[in-house]
Scaffold this motif. Sequence first.
Motif, short mmCIF file in Angstrom:
data_model
loop_
_atom_site.label_atom_id
_atom_site.label_comp_id
_atom_site.label_asym_id
_atom_site.label_seq_id
_atom_site.Cartn_x
_atom_site.Cartn_y
_atom_site.Cartn_z
N GLY A 268 64.36 -33.82 21.00
CA GLY A 268 65.93 -34.44 20.70
C GLY A 268 65.78 -35.65 21.46
N VAL B 270 63.43 -34.79 14.63
CA VAL B 270 63.72 -34.59 13.50
C VAL B 270 63.15 -36.06 12.63
N ALA C 79 68.88 -29.74 19.74
CA ALA C 79 69.58 -28.47 19.26
C ALA C 79 70.37 -28.94 18.20
N ARG C 80 71.03 -27.83 17.21
CA ARG C 80 71.75 -28.25 16.32
C ARG C 80 73.38 -28.14 17.07
N ARG D 13 77.48 -27.58 17.20
CA ARG D 13 78.12 -26.89 16.36
C ARG D 13 79.07 -27.73 15.60
N ASP E 56 76.36 -19.07 12.67
CA ASP E 56 75.72 -19.77 11.84
C ASP E 56 74.96 -20.88 13.01
N LEU E 57 75.48 -21.15 14.38
CA LEU E 57 74.71 -21.74 15.30
C LEU E 57 73.70 -21.00 15.72
N ALA F 1 70.90 -21.48 13.02
CA ALA F 1 70.39 -22.80 12.95
C ALA F 1 69.35 -23.04 14.19
N ASN F 2 69.47 -22.28 15.18
CA ASN F 2 68.85 -22.68 16.53
C ASN F 2 67.78 -21.66 16.49
N ILE G 173 64.97 -23.58 14.96
CA ILE G 173 64.43 -24.62 15.69
C ILE G 173 63.48 -24.00 16.91
N ASN H 165 68.61 -19.67 23.20
CA ASN H 165 67.45 -20.51 22.77
C ASN H 165 66.14 -20.22 23.40
#
Length: 333
Positions: free
Chosen positions: A16, A48, A94-95, A97, A105-106, A109-110, A113, A141
């Motif tokens: 990140g 990314v 991290a993604r 919210r 969903d969070l 998504a994490n 990762i 995480n």
Amino acid sequence: PAGLPAGAPVTVTVTGAAGQIGYALLFRIASGHLLGPDVPVRLRLLEVPQAVKAAEGTAMELDDCAFPLLTGIDIHDDATAAFDGVNVALLVGARPRGAGMERGDLLSANGGIFGPQGAAINAGAAQDVRVLVVGNPANTNAWIAAQHAPDVPKDRFTAMTRLDHNRAVAQLAARTGAGVEDIARLTIWGNHSATQYPDLSHATVRGTPALEVVDDEAWVRDTFIPTVAKRGAAIIEARGASSAASAANAALDHVRTWVTGTPADDWTSAGVVSDGSYGVPEGLISSFPVIARDGELSIVPDLEIDDFSRARIDASVAELVEERDAVRALGLV
Ligand code: NAD
Ligand code: LMR
């Protein structure tokens, strides 16, 4: 510092890197605030693909600082390359919210990762790797990453609650008129979330029990605890963006304390793997009172836990159990 390769540059990977914490963090790492003024560092930045260009811009600025300790910068969009040979891994990316996203969903998504990043750490990290997860939900995480790194000792995976700890120290100092350096033995327990428990029951102000100095139960319960636990939201409300410089500062504090140690009469707070202490299920990454010696973290043993603290710790740990179970149900580990 203990456990770091002597003389050779220390490889620090920051994920990140193009984000706001990354921008507040990288220049201080390169100027010696992570590992001290004598330790050369080599930076590996992971982003990314669509943010690689921005990371290149930050790397140009790092070059332009001509930091004597910075021996090189590599930018990656591939986790395996980014964690190759890593000594200190700062997992910030991290993604966040977004609108309409549910908790599941969070987490999902994490999981996408932190699972692969854990696997990449397992594959290529240095023997002495130390991992700090900053990206939210940080504790879970970190747990996901650790599950994907079976060859790395679980105690090398940590989650950041040092920001909460520092916030609590600052609030207590302001209330008591003491300096921040006069405060010791404060603890953040549980999850880095609004359920966390900032605990003053063992804390001291210039050596006197903090609860005696404050002498106001209602302030502790109704002001201190919620102010610390909801500080992240208050910063977002005030700045229009989540905490960045204070989060970066806490990440530096966490790693520096890990490698240089806690003072003899004090401890810090960190999300570390539970050994079952204080009734926290073994294996969960929960915040505890932690001491650092010889480059190793350990949970402060045998503190007395009163009924109020017990209920608060249990509530936050219950949330960690829920997050872990949700991650398992989603098939992310
Ligand atoms: P940000 O959105 O500014 O930056 C995040 C960066 O991560 C972005 O540049 C994004 O491209 C990158 N990223 C996303 N997925 C990635 C991946 N798979 N690999 C590498 N990079 C990836 O966010 P920020 O303000 O820098 O915050 C980062 C995280 O830290 C957030 O999850 C935030 O909630 C958390 N945070 C934690 C604490 C704490 O105390 N533990 C405090 C503050 C913020
Ligand atoms: C913080 O504590 O500042 C961060 O975790 C941001 C948030 O969402 O609270």
